[in-house]
Design a protein around this motif. Structure first.
Motif, PDB file in Angstrom:
ATOM      1  N   GLU A 160      -2.681   0.890  -2.510  1.00  0.00           N
ATOM      2  CA  GLU A 160      -3.885   1.499  -3.073  1.00  0.00           C
ATOM      3  C   GLU A 160      -5.094   1.271  -2.162  1.00  0.00           C
ATOM      4  O   GLU A 160      -5.910   2.171  -1.963  1.00  0.00           O
ATOM      5  N   LEU A 161      -5.192   0.067  -1.603  1.00  0.00           N
ATOM      6  CA  LEU A 161      -6.284  -0.212  -0.664  1.00  0.00           C
ATOM      7  C   LEU A 161      -6.217   0.704   0.548  1.00  0.00           C
ATOM      8  O   LEU A 161      -7.234   1.251   0.985  1.00  0.00           O
ATOM      9  N   ARG A 162      -5.023   0.868   1.087  1.00  0.00           N
ATOM     10  CA  ARG A 162      -4.855   1.719   2.267  1.00  0.00           C
ATOM     11  C   ARG A 162      -5.190   3.172   1.954  1.00  0.00           C
ATOM     12  O   ARG A 162      -5.796   3.869   2.769  1.00  0.00           O
ATOM     13  N   GLU A 163      -4.807   3.642   0.752  1.00  0.00           N
ATOM     14  CA  GLU A 163      -5.117   5.023   0.367  1.00  0.00           C
ATOM     15  C   GLU A 163      -6.619   5.220   0.204  1.00  0.00           C
ATOM     16  O   GLU A 163      -7.163   6.254   0.611  1.00  0.00           O
ATOM     17  N   LEU A 164      -7.289   4.250  -0.386  1.00  0.00           N
ATOM     18  CA  LEU A 164      -8.736   4.346  -0.532  1.00  0.00           C
ATOM     19  C   LEU A 164      -9.422   4.390   0.829  1.00  0.00           C
ATOM     20  O   LEU A 164     -10.347   5.179   1.058  1.00  0.00           O
ATOM     21  N   GLU A 165      -8.974   3.546   1.734  1.00  0.00           N
ATOM     22  CA  GLU A 165      -9.558   3.522   3.069  1.00  0.00           C
ATOM     23  C   GLU A 165      -9.290   4.827   3.814  1.00  0.00           C
ATOM     24  O   GLU A 165     -10.155   5.356   4.517  1.00  0.00           O
ATOM     25  N   LYS A 166      -8.084   5.373   3.628  1.00  0.00           N
ATOM     26  CA  LYS A 166      -7.736   6.641   4.273  1.00  0.00           C
ATOM     27  C   LYS A 166      -8.584   7.781   3.733  1.00  0.00           C
ATOM     28  O   LYS A 166      -9.134   8.579   4.499  1.00  0.00           O
ATOM     29  N   HIS A 167      -8.689   7.867   2.416  1.00  0.00           N
ATOM     30  CA  HIS A 167      -9.461   8.946   1.806  1.00  0.00           C
ATOM     31  C   HIS A 167     -10.933   8.873   2.201  1.00  0.00           C
ATOM     32  O   HIS A 167     -11.572   9.897   2.464  1.00  0.00           O
TER      33      HIS A 167
END
Length: 211
Positions: free
Chosen positions: A141-148
């Protein structure tokens, strides 16, 4: 034509009817509400039609719809700044969760990272069984937030691998213009030589002119 209070009231009622509105439905509503024109804007279809044309009701409806659409685009989750702000807020919340978990699980191997989950199972007889697992979901979830967030800010680029037919290596055919030009010039020169040799006059071996 100046819009009268009755015409304005009729337009407001027409607007409030929603997307399935019609002048016929508005007139029917007025007839249900009262049998007299004194309590409703009008009881005549010709009057409603005249107001609709004179005061451009359809254009006004379109303008209102466009204004609402623009408001949606520029506010809330549809606004890029607001989206990034909310993504950053979720990221901060997850970080606080990891910090609290790191403090609570500091005695576990890797617990100080906040990415280790302690699960306790209560068994019959009062015994317990404890299991420790890596929390891949929260890291994902952290990685997805950073990507978005990076995508929103134009800081993310996708690398794409180009392949040929059936997933094989990509074949690139390059026409060498220089080589083709040289070949054409050589062919042209050859044709000229042949044409020149065919047009020369024949001469005798002794050098004397024929009688």
């Amino acid at each position: 034509m100046r819009e009268t209070p009755r015409a304005q009231a009729a337009f407001n009622d027409y607007l409030a009817m929603g997307p399935n509105r019609s002048l016929e439905k508005l007139l029917a509503l007025y007839r249900e509400q009262s049998g007299s024109e004194n309590s409703v804007p009008t009881l005549r279809m010709s009057t409603l039609t005249g107001w609709s044309v004179a005061h451009a009701w359809q254009q006004r409806l379109a303008d209102i719809a466009e204004a609402e659409r623009q408001a949606i685009v520029t506010q809330g989750i549809a606004d890029k700044v607001e989206r990034v702000k909310r993504q950053n807020d979720r990221w901060d919340r997850i970080q606080r969760l990891l910090d609290a978990r790191a403090e609570a699980n500091a005695d576990l191997p890797g617990g100080d990272t906040g990415l280790v989950v302690r699960e306790v199972t209560y068994l019959p007889g009062g015994a317990t069984r404890e299991r420790h697992e890596f929390d891949a979901a929260v890291l994902r979830e952290l990685r997805e937030l950073e990507k978005h967030t990076a995508q929103e800010l134009g800081q993310w680029t996708e690398k794409k691998e180009l392949t040929g037919k059936d997933g094989g290596p990509l074949e690139v055919k390059v026409d060498d213009a220089r080589e083709r030009l040289i070949a054409r010039l050589a062919a042209l020169a050859e044709r000229r030589r042949e044409a020149g040799s065919d047009s020369r006059p024949e001469s005798s071996g002794s050098g004397e002119a024929a009688v």
